[in-house]
Design a protein around this motif. Structure first.
Motif: not given
Length: 365
Positions: A74-79, A147-152, A105-113
């Motif tokens: 997936v893209p890096d960071g908040e993208e 907590k899980t989530g995506i942005n709009t 399994v989520g591997v990465g920073g906060g955006a990925v988890t």
């Protein structure tokens, strides 16, 4: 309370309806099968583009242990935190015929988890997820708490769910390759835990700021353990933010507004750093917090190399962003402020003039 490369890992238990462990230490990948538990056959490894080799290594290790493992880059960071990226992950799960007994399994920073947790929460109405955070922010905040989530386009984390992981493996060795500013940004969430619950964190940061930013130092290990312990205690009592958990949002209402106005070009921790100074000034202006504690915010955050001011020409946009914050209730803005270090409280519906006055105190003009 410290972990070095030669110590046994520290385990912090997160209680609640679905208890799990956060393991903090070094070289923890061999623990992943045990965390996944019995019955899992297929595993989706979600990782950002920048961690392709790490994601592949996790997939290969899982395959060596008998799992059918696939990856979703997936893209890096908040993208990464968009409906489009989540839909891509669902497509991978569907094409690989993942069932309710399989796992993510989520591997990465906060955006990925955040993303991996949301994908797991929504696939077949909920499958198991394990987090392998690779950033300090992920270890002490995003990966812990469910907590899980995506942005709009309208704001951060407005779409999401509460979905506790089966476990978290916080491998401190991953911090070795983390850019220095990202490590410093992660310390903002650590400092937050100090101000809301554990003043010993603040003392460590004041006395040994250089050790706090060394990936292999016992000081940083202790800071991680203390911050995770604070968060575990809060979310174990209040998973769905019905009351107590709201204290974890200290500095976040203004911080999230900065992130939205800056279109997520600011690191989350950097925005929260300014947000904590804003909340401290707001608490002072509302008669809650002595000026010396406000000054302590600035001193600690500055010693850690974190920002404490923001541009002075964005009030209208910031105010609009805060009014859309998910912690608001109707037209009432809610802020976490302090009565003292370790004594958080809530400030509901403050006068807009008070909010703007606090903004002036953190403006760079």
């Amino acid at each position: 309370m410290s972990t070095t490369a030669h110590d046994a890992p520290t385990v912090v238990r997160v209680d609640g309806p679905e208890p799990y462990d956060v393991v903090i230490g070094h070289r923890l990948l061999d623990r992943l099968p045990g965390v996944l538990g019995d019955g899992v056959r297929k595993v989706l490894v979600v990782h950002p583009r920048a961690l392709r080799s790490t994601g592949d290594a996790v997939r290969e290790d899982l395959a060596a242990n008998g799992y059918e493992a696939v990856t979703a880059e997936v893209p890096d960071g908040e993208e990464a935190k968009t409906a489009q990226v989540a839909a891509f992950c669902w497509q991978v799960l569907g094409q690989a015929a993942f069932t309710r007994t399989d796992a993510v399994v989520g591997v990465g920073g906060g955006a990925v988890t955040d993303l991996a947790g949301f994908v797991a929460a929504t696939w077949l109405r909920g499958v198991r997820v394990v987090h392998l955070p690779t950033t300090l922010l992920g270890m002490v905040d995003a990966a812990v708490g469910g907590k899980t989530g995506i942005n709009t386009a309208e704001g951060k984390n407005l779409v999401g769910s509460f979905h506790p992981p089966a476990g978290v493996l916080a491998d401190l060795s991953a911090l070795q390759t983390l850019p220095e500013f990202d490590l410093r940004a992660g310390l903002a969430e650590v400092v937050k835990c100090g101000f809301i619950a554990d003043p010993d964190i603040l003392t460590l940061c004041e006395q040994q700021p250089d050790e706090a930013v060394r990936w292999d130092s016992p000081v940083l290990a202790e800071l991680v353990e203390r911050a995770v312990t604070v968060k575990a205690a809060v979310v174990g009592e209040d998973l769905t933010e019905a009351g107590l958990r709201e204290v974890l949002n200290y500095g976040h209402t203004f911080g999230h507004a900065i992130e939205l106005v800056e279109r997520y070009t600011w690191r989350h921790g950097a925005a929260v750093s300014v947000g904590m100074v804003y909340a401290a000034e707001l608490g002072r202006l509302a008669g809650h917090l002595p000026e010396r504690v406000v000054d302590r915010h600035r001193t600690i955050l500055t010693r850690l190399g974190l920002p404490i001011v923001y541009r002075g020409d964005r009030w209208s946009a910031l105010y609009d962003a805060m009014r859309r914050d998910k912690k608001s209730r109707g037209a009432t803005l809610r802020f976490v402020v302090l009565d003292a270090a370790g004594r958080p409280t809530r400030l509901e519906g403050p006068d807009p003039a008070l909010l703007q006055a606090a903004y002036v105190e953190v403006s760079d003009t």
